[in-house]
Design an enzyme around this catalytic site. Structure first.
Site, PDB file in Angstrom:
ATOM      1  N   LYS A 251      64.581  41.727  70.223  1.00  0.00           N
ATOM      2  CA  LYS A 251      64.322  41.229  71.574  1.00  0.00           C
ATOM      3  C   LYS A 251      65.603  40.874  72.310  1.00  0.00           C
ATOM      4  CE  LYS A 251      59.568  39.996  70.775  1.00  0.00           C
ATOM      5  NZ  LYS A 251      59.415  40.238  69.313  1.00  0.00           N
TER       6      LYS A 251
HETATM    7  C1  LIG Z   1      58.363  40.967  68.838  1.00  0.00           C
HETATM    8  C2  LIG Z   1      58.558  41.548  67.496  1.00  0.00           C
HETATM    9  C3  LIG Z   1      57.812  42.652  67.088  1.00  0.00           C
HETATM   10  C4  LIG Z   1      56.744  43.268  67.944  1.00  0.00           C
HETATM   11  O1  LIG Z   1      57.277  43.829  69.118  1.00  0.00           O
HETATM   12  P1  LIG Z   1      56.308  44.189  70.342  1.00  0.00           P
HETATM   13  O2  LIG Z   1      57.187  44.649  71.443  1.00  0.00           O
HETATM   14  O3  LIG Z   1      55.600  42.897  70.657  1.00  0.00           O
HETATM   15  O4  LIG Z   1      55.380  45.222  69.864  1.00  0.00           O
HETATM   16  C5  LIG Z   1      58.087  43.186  65.838  1.00  0.00           C
HETATM   17  N1  LIG Z   1      59.017  42.650  65.034  1.00  0.00           N
HETATM   18  C6  LIG Z   1      59.754  41.581  65.389  1.00  0.00           C
HETATM   19  C7  LIG Z   1      60.757  41.032  64.444  1.00  0.00           C
HETATM   20  C8  LIG Z   1      59.554  41.001  66.632  1.00  0.00           C
HETATM   21  O5  LIG Z   1      60.287  39.946  67.000  1.00  0.00           O
END
Ligand SMILES: *Cc1c(COP(=O)(O)O)cnc(C)c1O
Length: 462
Positions: free
Chosen positions: A112
Site C-alpha cells: 500500500k
Molecule cells: C491490503 C492488502 C491486501 C489486499 O489488497 P486489496 O487491494 O485490498 O485487494 C493483501 N495483502 C496485504 C499485505 C495487504 O495489506
C-alpha cells in the site's frame, strides 16, 4: 482525462477533483472516461528504465490535465525516495516459471505504500495550489492505515483519522499507526470488524453536512489515485520478464479488489497479461462470486492474513461496471441489492469477468504449509498474504507463461504466523527496529456514526 462514476449519476470530474473527493456523490467510484492504451513499442521501450520513469510514462495520460509534466515527475521522485530498495519493486525467482514481485520495501513494509506515498505527495501539491485543507478519514484492516499515516504525517494541510478494528490488527500494524507523534495523526480503535469500519466510513461520506463541514477526503482503495499507482508495477514486472514480446500471468492476494483491479487496467492498457488470478483466504466472497455463486456477504472470519479479512470488496464495483457494459444504472441496482445481503451476477457479466479473472481460496492450514514449503524450496520467508497468493498461483501455473505472484507485505509485519510455520522469527528491517519501544497514542471508540463524527469534528486543527 475526465472521470466518471460507476453509478452514472455524479458529475464528471478531473483527476485532481476525483482524487480529492474519493467516493462519488451518487455512492459510486470514479473511473477514467476512457482507458488509455499504450502501443507495443511504447511498452517495449519501458524495459530497463528506472521504476520512477516507468511510473511517469504509465500514469501520465491519467493525470495530465491536473499536473504539469515536471511537477508530476518530482511528485513521483519524492514518493519513492523513502523506499529501502533501489528497484522499488524487485522480482525474485521462486522456481523455473514462478516469480515473486516484492512490494514491501516501502516505509510500512506493505504494497500500500506504493499508492499512499504517491497520494500524499499529490494531495500536498494540489492542496497547496488551492490554498485548502482536508480531513482524511480512512478505514483499515491494518496496512492501509499505517501507509496513510506514513504518507500524510506532518503535512499541515491535512488531518488524518484512521479507523481500525480493535484487537484485529497485528501488533506491528497497530504500532505503525499509534506511534507517530505528529499532531495531525489520529488513530481510532473501533469496537467492530473491518467491514464495520468501512461501513462507518461510507456513511460519513453519505452524510453531506459532515462531509462538507470537515472537508472530508478519502484515501481508501476506492480512491482512483490508489488504483492508478498500482498499475505501474504490473508494467515494470511484466517488461522485465519479456513483455510485450512474451505474455505473463499474475496472482494477487486480494481483499478489497484494488490491487488486482489495477492489473485489469494494465491489461486493458495493452500489457499482454494472460491470466489475472484472485487469491483469497477463508473470507472468500470474491472466489465464490467468480465461481458463479453470486455476490453474497458472509461473516468475516479473522484469519492469519488479516489484511484480506473482507466480505465486501469495494473495488469489485469497478469490475462490475465494465462487466455490465459500463451501465451505471445496472451497477446502482446491484449495489442496492447488496444492502439486502447480495446479488446474482448476470450470465453476460459472468462471462466477461471470467474472461479476465481466475480465482482460488486458501485455508489457514494451507497458508501455513505454503510458508513452510516456500522456505524449504526457494529459501524465501514470505508473509501469510503472499503465501495465499503462492498457493493459488501454483494451481494456475502453465508451462509456457511465467507466473508472477505479488508479495504484498514483509514477513516481519506478521511475525506470529510466520514463526509458527517456519520456526524463524522474521526481523524488522533495521530502519524500524525501535518500533516496539516507541510510545503509543490511540483512542478506543464505539462503532457508532454519531460518536465517530463528533470525535473527528472536535479533533481537527483550526
Ligand atoms: C491490503 C492488502 C491486501 C489486499 O489488497 P486489496 O487491494 O485490498 O485487494 C493483501 N495483502 C496485504 C499485505 C495487504 O495489506
Amino acid at each position: 482525462m475526465k472521470y466518471i462514476s460507476t453509478r452514472g449519476q455524479a458529475p464528471e470530474l478531473t483527476f485532481e477533483e476525483a482524487m480529492l473527493t474519493g467516493l462519488a456523490r451518487d455512492g459510486g467510484l470514479y473511473l477514467p472516461a476512457e482507458i488509455p492504451v499504450m502501443s507495443q513499442d511504447e511498452i517495449a521501450a519501458l524495459a530497463g528504465l528506472p521504476y520512477e520513469e516507468i511510473a511517469f510514462r504509465v500514469m501520465w495520460p491519467y493525470v495530465s490535465g491536473s499536473f504539469g509534466e515536471d511537477e508530476f515527475k518530482e511528485i513521483i521522485a519524492r514518493a519513492y525516495q523513502g523506499f529501502g530498495h533501489d528497484a522499488r519493486a524487485p522480482l525474485k525467482q521462486l522456481n523455473e516459471n514462478h516469480f515473486l514481485l516484492e512490494l514491501f520495501h516501502g516505509p510500512t513494509l506493505a504494497f500500500k505504500d506504493f499508492a499512499m506515498q504517491l497520494i500524499g505527495q499529490l494531495f500536498q501539491v494540489a492542496l497547496k495550489r488551492r490554498n485548502d485543507r482536508v480531513t482524511i478519514v480512512g478505514a483499515t484492516s491494518g496496512d492501509t492505515g499505517s501507509a496513510a499515516i506514513e504518507a500524510f504525517r506532518g503535512l499541515d494541510a491535512v488531518d488524518v483519522f484512521i479507523l481500525y478494528p480493535h484487537g484485529r490488527v497485528s501488533e506491528v500494524q497497530r504500532r505503525q499507526m499509534t506511534t507517530p507523534a505528529d499532531s495531525n495523526v489520529h488513530a481510532l480503535a473501533v469496537d467492530g470488524d473491518f467491514d464495520d469500519c468501512q461501513a462507518a466510513l461510507k456513511d460519513m461520506f453519505n452524510d453531506f453536512d459532515f462531509r462538507d463541514g470537515v472537508k472530508l477526503a478519502g484515501v481508501n482503495s476506492i480512491n482512483f489515485a490508489r488504483v492508478l499507482a498500482q498499475i505501474v508495477y504490473y508494467f515494470s514486472a511484466a517488461v522485465s520478464l519479456g513483455a510485450p514480446h512474451r505474455k505473463v500471468s499474475f496472482t494477487v492476494p486480494t481483499g478489497n479488489f484494488g490491487d488486482i483491479f489495477a492489473g485489469y487496467l494494465a491489461k486493458r492498457m495493452g500489457l499482454p497479461i494472460d491470466r489475472l488470478v484472485v487469491a483469497t483466504n477463508q473470507n472468500d466472497i470474491l472466489h465464490r462470486s467468480l465461481s458463479g455463486e453470486g455476490y453474497f456477504k458472509g461473516e468475516t472470519i479473522p484469519s492469519i492474513s488479516p489484511s484480506m479479512d473482507i466480505q465486501v470488496s469495494s473495488n469489485f464495483e469497478r469490475a462490475l461496471f465494465y462487466a455490465y457494459g459500463e451501465d451505471g444504472n445496472a451497477v446502482a441496482q446491484l449495489m442496492d441489492e447488496l444492502k439486502q445481503g447480495g446479488f446474482n451476477i448476470s450470465q453476460g457479466a459472468m462471462e466477461s469477468l471470467r474472461e479476465a479473472f481466475d480465482s482460488g481460496r486458501v485455508s489457514e492450514e494451507e497458508t501455513l504449509a505454503t510458508i513452510t514449503s516456500t522456505l524449504a524450496h526457494s529459501a524465501e520467508l514470505v508473509c501469510p498474504h503472499t503465501a495465499v497468493g503462492i498457493k493459488v498461483a501454483e494451481k494456475h501455473q502453465s508451462q509456457d507463461v511465467p507466473m508472477i505472484t505479488l508479495a504484498t507485505a514483509h514477513p516481519a509485519k506478521f511475525p506470529a504466523a510466520v514463526e509458527k510455520a517456519s520456526d524463524v522469527h522474521p526481523p524488522l528491517p533495521s530502519r524500524m527496529s525501535d518500533l516496539y519501544e516507541r510510545p503509543e497514542r490511540v483512542t478506543r471508540i464505539a462503532n457508532d456514526l454519531g460518536t465517530l463524527e463528533d470525535h473527528i469534528k472536535r479533533h481537527i486543527a483550526e
